[in-house]
Design an enzyme around this catalytic site. Structure first.
Site, mmCIF file in Angstrom:
data_model
loop_
_atom_site.group_PDB
_atom_site.id
_atom_site.type_symbol
_atom_site.label_atom_id
_atom_site.label_comp_id
_atom_site.label_asym_id
_atom_site.label_seq_id
_atom_site.Cartn_x
_atom_site.Cartn_y
_atom_site.Cartn_z
ATOM 1 N N ASP A 33 0.901 -1.190 -0.064
ATOM 2 C CA ASP A 33 -0.075 -0.018 -0.066
ATOM 3 C C ASP A 33 0.845 1.236 0.042
ATOM 4 O OD1 ASP A 33 -3.360 0.307 0.914
ATOM 5 O OD2 ASP A 33 -1.859 2.160 0.992
ATOM 6 N N HIS A 175 -21.294 -5.631 -12.449
ATOM 7 C CA HIS A 175 -21.343 -5.627 -11.279
ATOM 8 C C HIS A 175 -22.461 -4.781 -10.681
ATOM 9 C CE1 HIS A 175 -20.272 -6.113 -7.183
ATOM 10 N NE2 HIS A 175 -19.475 -5.327 -7.113
#
Ligand SMILES: NC(=O)c1ccc[n+]([C@@H]2O[C@H](COP(=O)([O-])OP(=O)(O)OC[C@H]3O[C@@H](n4cnc5c(N)ncnc54)[C@H](O)[C@@H]3O)[C@@H](O)[C@H]2O)c1
Length: 307
Positions: A33, A175
């Site tokens: 990250d 989605h």
């Protein structure tokens, strides 16, 4: 499987790491990250559950993309989640920029990996990742249908009182909002769901599934869903790492199936060693085909917005 990298140590990344470790789906999970110290903290927290669950999967965190080297599978969960009132398309531009950088890192450090895209809008980003890498479609997948199907199955369990484990659902298309539920293939231990639920109840369940993410976002307020999304990614990783050849609805690049090509859409996929084994093409009714085509048009509209 030896090593899985998860890029984005936010809520979905953390839950995914937790499920992968708990199920020992690989020997090593590394979280990457950009936020300083965060992936390291998340990794420590996840690994400290090992004594409870008895797993030997090692979990580490890093801010250096090089940490994903040798990963056989890379899950991308980096990006902005939606805020209440936003659609998945509203985070498109920001998440495309994030994705582009990560895909370049993956190509540099884990060029043989299988990619699973989770960041939204997942259909568009999966297509983008496939185009950028130029990889075989077997290695570029997106997670959407497993989650949409599990949401629908949970609502059916809540409505009928049956065990969720006996409920099978199949959701195709884009989605969320543009998903295409295939009621014909929704069963409770093999018995069509229409035997137990009225048309009205099923309509309500479908509508609730379409808005499943938004419902959770509105209730949780400070975050979008992450428990079921993490479990959904783990189901895909499990199918691949254990070469199960499971039939799961995933976002895949279409090459003529369902009358579409050069697009990423949710379709039934066989997953096993190496990623996507094949796309299962079902014969759709006219109504289902029309819904699928509308869903594809909506994904194409977003793809066209990309700079
Ligand atoms: N496909 C699905 O079914 C599904 C389900 C839930 C969430 N999502 C999506 O997943 C994404 C993550 O959601 P979340 O709730 O975990 O968000 P989050 O904000 O908790 O975490 C996102 C993380 O990405 C990190 N990040 C940003 N840019 C990065 C970069 N260049 N490299 C590495 N890390 C970077 C951030 O620092 C943050 O830690 C969102 O786009 C969300 O919409 C998809």
């Amino acid at each position: 499987m030896d090593k899985v990298a998860i890029v984005g140590a936010g809520r979905v990344g953390e839950t995914t790491a937790q499920f992968l470790a708990k199920q020992e789906l690989c020997r090593e999970v590394v979280l990457v990250d950009v936020r300083e110290d965060v992936p390291q903290g998340v990794a420590l927290d996840v690994f400290q559950t090992a004594p409870f669950f008895g797993f030997d999967t090692r979990v580490s965190g890093s801010n250096d993309p090089e940490a994903m080297s040798r990963a056989e599978l890379v899950v991308i969960t980096a990006g902005l989640p939606r805020k209440p009132g936003m659609s998945r398309s509203d985070v498109l531009q920001a998440n495309v920029e994030i994705l582009d950088g990560i895909v370049a890192d993956v190509q540099r450090h884990a060029p043989d990996a299988i990619l699973i895209i989770v960041s939204n809008p997942v259909d568009v980003l999966t297509y983008r990742a496939w185009r950028l890498t130029g990889w075989d479609r077997r290695r570029v997948l997106g997670q959407a249908g497993v989650l949409d199907s599990s949401r629908m199955a949970s609502f059916i369990a809540m409505e009928t009182g049956f065990s969720a484990r006996d409920i099978t659902t199949m959701v195709l298309g884009g989605h969320g909002d543009t998903m295409v539920p295939l009621l014909r293939f929704c069963t409770i231990n093999g018995i069509p769901v229409t035997h137990f639920l009225s048309e009205d109840s099923l309509e309500r369940i479908i509508e609730r599934t379409r808005n499943g993410g938004a419902e959770i976002l509105a209730l949780r307020k400070i975050s979008s869903a992450y428990d079921a999304p993490g479990a959904s990614v783990a189901a895909m990783v499990d199918a691949i790492s254990r070469d199960r050849r499971r039939l799961l609805p995933c976002v895949a690049i279409l090459q003529g199936e369902y009358g579409e090509r050069d697009i990423a859409m949710g379709v039934p996929c066989v997953l096993g060693d190496g990623g996507l084994d094949s796309v299962v093409e079902l014969e759709l009714t006219d109504a289902e085909s029309a819904e699928f085509a509308a869903s594809a048009a909506s994904v194409r509209k977003d793809v066209a917005r990309l700079t």
